[in-house]
Design an enzyme around this catalytic site. Sequence first.
Site, short mmCIF file in Angstrom:
data_model
loop_
_atom_site.label_atom_id
_atom_site.label_comp_id
_atom_site.label_asym_id
_atom_site.label_seq_id
_atom_site.Cartn_x
_atom_site.Cartn_y
_atom_site.Cartn_z
N ASP A 13 -13.86 1.21 -1.34
CA ASP A 13 -12.98 0.73 -0.28
C ASP A 13 -11.83 1.74 -0.11
O ASP A 13 -11.07 1.98 -1.04
CB ASP A 13 -12.43 -0.65 -0.67
CG ASP A 13 -11.66 -1.32 0.45
OD1 ASP A 13 -11.66 -0.78 1.58
OD2 ASP A 13 -11.05 -2.37 0.19
N ASP A 107 -14.70 1.56 6.47
CA ASP A 107 -14.07 2.11 5.26
C ASP A 107 -14.56 1.45 3.98
O ASP A 107 -13.91 1.55 2.95
CB ASP A 107 -12.55 1.96 5.35
CG ASP A 107 -12.11 0.53 5.15
OD1 ASP A 107 -12.80 -0.37 5.65
OD2 ASP A 107 -11.09 0.32 4.47
N GLU A 108 -15.69 0.79 4.03
CA GLU A 108 -16.12 -0.02 2.89
C GLU A 108 -17.63 0.00 2.77
O GLU A 108 -18.32 -0.14 3.79
CB GLU A 108 -15.75 -1.47 3.19
CG GLU A 108 -14.77 -2.13 2.31
CD GLU A 108 -14.65 -3.58 2.73
OE1 GLU A 108 -15.37 -4.42 2.18
OE2 GLU A 108 -13.85 -3.86 3.64
MG LIG Z 1 -9.89 -0.55 2.95
#
Ligand SMILES: [Mg+2]
Length: 364
Positions: A13, A107-108
Amino acid sequence: MAGALIRKIIHVDMDAFYASVEQRDNPHLRGKPVAVGHGARRGVVAAASYEARQFGVRSALPSVTALRQCPDLIFVPPRFDVYRAVSQQIHGIFAEFTDLIEPLALDEAYLDVTENRAGIETAWLTAKAIRARILEETGLNASAGVSYNKFLAKLASGRRKPNGQFAIQPHEGEAFVEALPIAKFHGVGPATAEKMHRLGIHTGADLKAWSLSDLQARFGKSGGWYFNIARSVDQRAVNTSRERKSSGSETTFNEDLRDADAIRQGVLAMADDVWAWCEKSGRRARTVTVKIKWADFQQSTRSRSLAQPVVGRAQLHEASLALIDSVLPAPKGVRLVGVTLSNFTVDLAKVEAEPTLHLESDAA
Ligand SMILES: [Mg+2]
């Protein structure tokens, strides 16, 4: 858990992703409180830098409130095209380590590194190597959670933020979950958390005291999931078929969005993904569907069928925007948007040349 497969899962993350990209690209923003979003009177914060978070500036906070709490707050408009490009770079790095990648958002992602390509012995060291590569290539920090299933890995990644990692070992999983407040459980939305609180279920230990049949009676199909995660049992595999380049593409925003421009940009980014797939696969379709998942986990879809297949990116943009505009201004926060094409006219020659494409859409 005899016979159960013990996997090595990493949840990666990125830290304050949108805001960190803005600070990376504009040196004047570094070390300063930054909010991604529009500072206008009706605007809402989409993402906040760590400097801004110290003032209590959070996602979904109205911009006026954010400015009152942090008068020096700098607003920058979101640039989803840039965030998408960085996301692709990061996915390229993941692929150096494993094929088993499941993106959850820009983003993960979950990675299954039970067998990792780099020959690194432990998942802990693999996570360190991945984070180092991300920093080297993008200049951005990532945090990671390492565990034996997806549920725990996702919980773990938040524990040492920013720029840290945390592992939950197989013998630690049950105690970790028992101590966890129920609202922090992945898959327990605000409405379910409230219902559980009313039933006296506040922690994982409280949840564990309930029998499977009682949970099923109260929560239907989800009862089985709650029963398992209370015991930190999660056999879900890392789902690599959640390919972004398919006839359907969706993204969960880093933060719930209310800002119409930011939501529209998210929809356009998904339309671009879908169009890229159309070009690659040679498939054309007539029906455009836009899906919205709201902050309270309710879902809306809006569809429109054209007389002829969509033939260009601009046309897909136009149709997708018309559909998202029909639900704007957002009555509540938007968690996720998706764009899907259906009603295909099949170009068999091209399809046969691309046998591995996933044609199922999320709307199916
Ligand atoms: Mg994040």
